[in-house]
Motif scaffolding. Structure first.
Motif: not given
Ligand code: GDP
Ligand code: IMO
Ligand code: MG
Length: 421
Positions: A12-16, A39-41, A296, A302, A328, A330, A410, A412-413
């Motif tokens: 959940d680092e923000g890979k998506g 779950g990649h957002t 996600s 978490r 993240k 921010d 990064s 924000g999302p």
């Molecule tokens: P993944 O599994 O690595 O793709 O990550 P997830 O999607 O499970 O979780 C990352 C969450 O952080 C998601 O809800 C994203 O929309 C959100 N996100 C990603 N980058 C940032 C960021 O820089 N700042 C904030 N506040 N949210 C972020």
């Protein structure tokens, strides 16, 4: 070349988000391991979309998306996901290819996952219960089914042989079940998948490489959940680290180029297992709220904690990360002071910056340094130079500790909240 983007923490680092940002630079985006536990957002143009099985390059129409042989695929979840994409102007039947060798998750794999977790009681893994462990177990023990099998005439009998094994195991575990409805949905989804390109993707990828095209391998989960190097047994069932790319896609080690290691400016973990810097009190709660840290895939809260440098260094080493992406940042806006764990103290009083063999029985005490926070919003900042000095100091400190440059930050999302340095 094949570049890799993978998580350096517990997922959940923000890979998506970052795969979606980088995808326009690539001809192919490929998943090499994991399955619907991921779950990649992605967020763009006011849409928020979570992908589980499908690679995160799917919204970039010029990009071919590959589900590789190292992945485990649930046809039912795949079908649902494809249906969810219908509202977007993309043609997934054209830009998605699935390996014939991809292992399939059948309904009884999910039951076994639940039965095994139930049997573990207090020591349960906290699995997403998507059938990941049982499916990889069947692959390794040479009982599994592969996607190519659904095209064969005797698919039903192969399926039946596997289900019989599973029934014996479920009975042994005293687990009650009824498969009738789930089986109907499963076979319907198998028919649905036949409408997609199913091929030997190792040839496809290697032909692309010969033509000079570029491939981005998209990791799932994170390095600390790796079956070999993660906090065993609280891990997933695949190699989430860079080595998994070669076996999970069929590419030679010499073809690997950049390794993008992605990490949050703090740590999170979902499910059970050791987490040295976990914050159990208000600070952790504040992080969870500010970062919207809820799974996600499962919606579970978490667990949150400060950045863990020994763990990060370990992941960077295992993967040979050439660039780092910090996510993240921010979320840390709310803190006046920010802590970073730089070393662990072991039970015998000695200090180390290496990962002990085991973190469950070996209780380590994190040793922290404290840095001044920036305590202001980062909204609208698109140039690295415009970031508050405290953010830059945080970045410089991590780079100095880890020895690899942070090339993206990064804030924000959304796709657009990404600063390239
Ligand atoms: P993944 O599994 O690595 O793709 O990550 P997830 O999607 O499970 O979780 C990352 C969450 O952080 C998601 O809800 C994203 O929309 C959100 N996100 C990603 N980058 C940032 C960021 O820089 N700042 C904030 N506040 N949210 C972020
Ligand atoms: P992405 O790709 C975070 C965790 C589960 C559990 C352990 C084993 O979105 O980063 P499994 O279902 O694989 O048997 O669960 O691994 N886990 C994840 N945690 N992100 C993920 O994926 C995860 N996939 C599995 O919570 O602790
Ligand atoms: Mg995720």
């Amino acid at each position: 070349m094949v570049d890799i983007l993978l998580g350096l923490q517990w997922g959940d680092e923000g890979k998506g988000k970052i795969v979606d940002v980088l995808a326009p630079e690539y001809d192919v985006v490929a998943r090499f391991q994991g399955g619907p536990n991921a779950g990649h957002t992605l967020e763009f143009d006011g849409f928020k979309h979570v992908l589980h099985q499908i690679p995160s390059g799917v919204f970039r129409t010029d990009c071919i998306n590959v589900i590789g042989n190292g992945v485990v695929l649930d046809p039912v979840i795949f079908k649902k996901e494809i249906e969810g994409l219908a509202k977007f102007p993309i043609d997934v039947r054209k830009n998605l290819v699935i390996s014939k060798k991809t292992a399939i998750i059948i309904p009884s794999h999910r039951l076994l996952d639940a039965a095994q977790e139930q049997a573990k009681g207090d020591s349960k893994i906290g699995s997403t219960l998507k059938g990941i462990g049982p499916t990889y177990s069947d692959k390794v023990s040479r009982h599994g089914l592969r996607l190519g099998d659904i095209l064969s005439e005797n698919f039903k009998s192969k399926y039946q042989a596997l289900v019989e094994r599973h029934k014996q195991m479920l009975n042994f575990l005293n687990y009650e079940y009824d498969l009738t409805e789930a089986e109907g949905i499963f076979f319907e989804a198998c028919e649905f998948i036949k409408g997609f390109v199913i091929s030997e993707t190792e040839y496809l990828i290697n032909k692309k490489l010969t033509e000079g095209k570029s491939v981005l391998a998209e990791g799932a989960q994170g390095s600390l959940l790796d079956i070999d190097f993660g906090s065993y047994p609280f891990v997933t069932s695949s190699n989430t680290t860079a080595a998994g790319v070669c076996s999970g896609l069929g590419v030679a080690p010499g073809k690997i180029g950049e390794v993008y290691g992605i990490f949050k400016a703090y740590c999170t973990r979902v499910g059970s297992g050791p987490f040295p810097t976990e914050l159990m009190e208000e600070t952790g709660e504040a992080m969870r709220k500010e970062g919207n840290e809820f799974g996600s895939t499962t919606g579970r809260a978490r667990r949150c904690g400060w950045l863990d440098i020994p763990a990060l260094k370990y992941a960077v080493m295992l993967n040979g990360a050439t660039q780092l992406i910090m996510m993240k940042v921010d979320v840390l806006n709310i803190f006046e002071e920010i802590k970073i764990c730089t070393k662990y103290q072991l039970p015998d009083g000695s200090v180390t910056d290496e990962m002990p063999f085991d973190l469950t029985d070996t209780k380590v005490e994190p040793i922290y340094i404290t840095m001044k926070g920036w305590n202001k919003s980062l909204k609208g900042i698109s140039d690295y130079n415009d970031l508050p000095q405290e953010v830059k100091d945080y970045i410089l400190f991590i780079e100095a500790e880890v020895g690899v440059p942070i090339t993206f930050v990064s804030t924000g999302p959304d796709r657009t909240s990404t600063i390239k340095r």
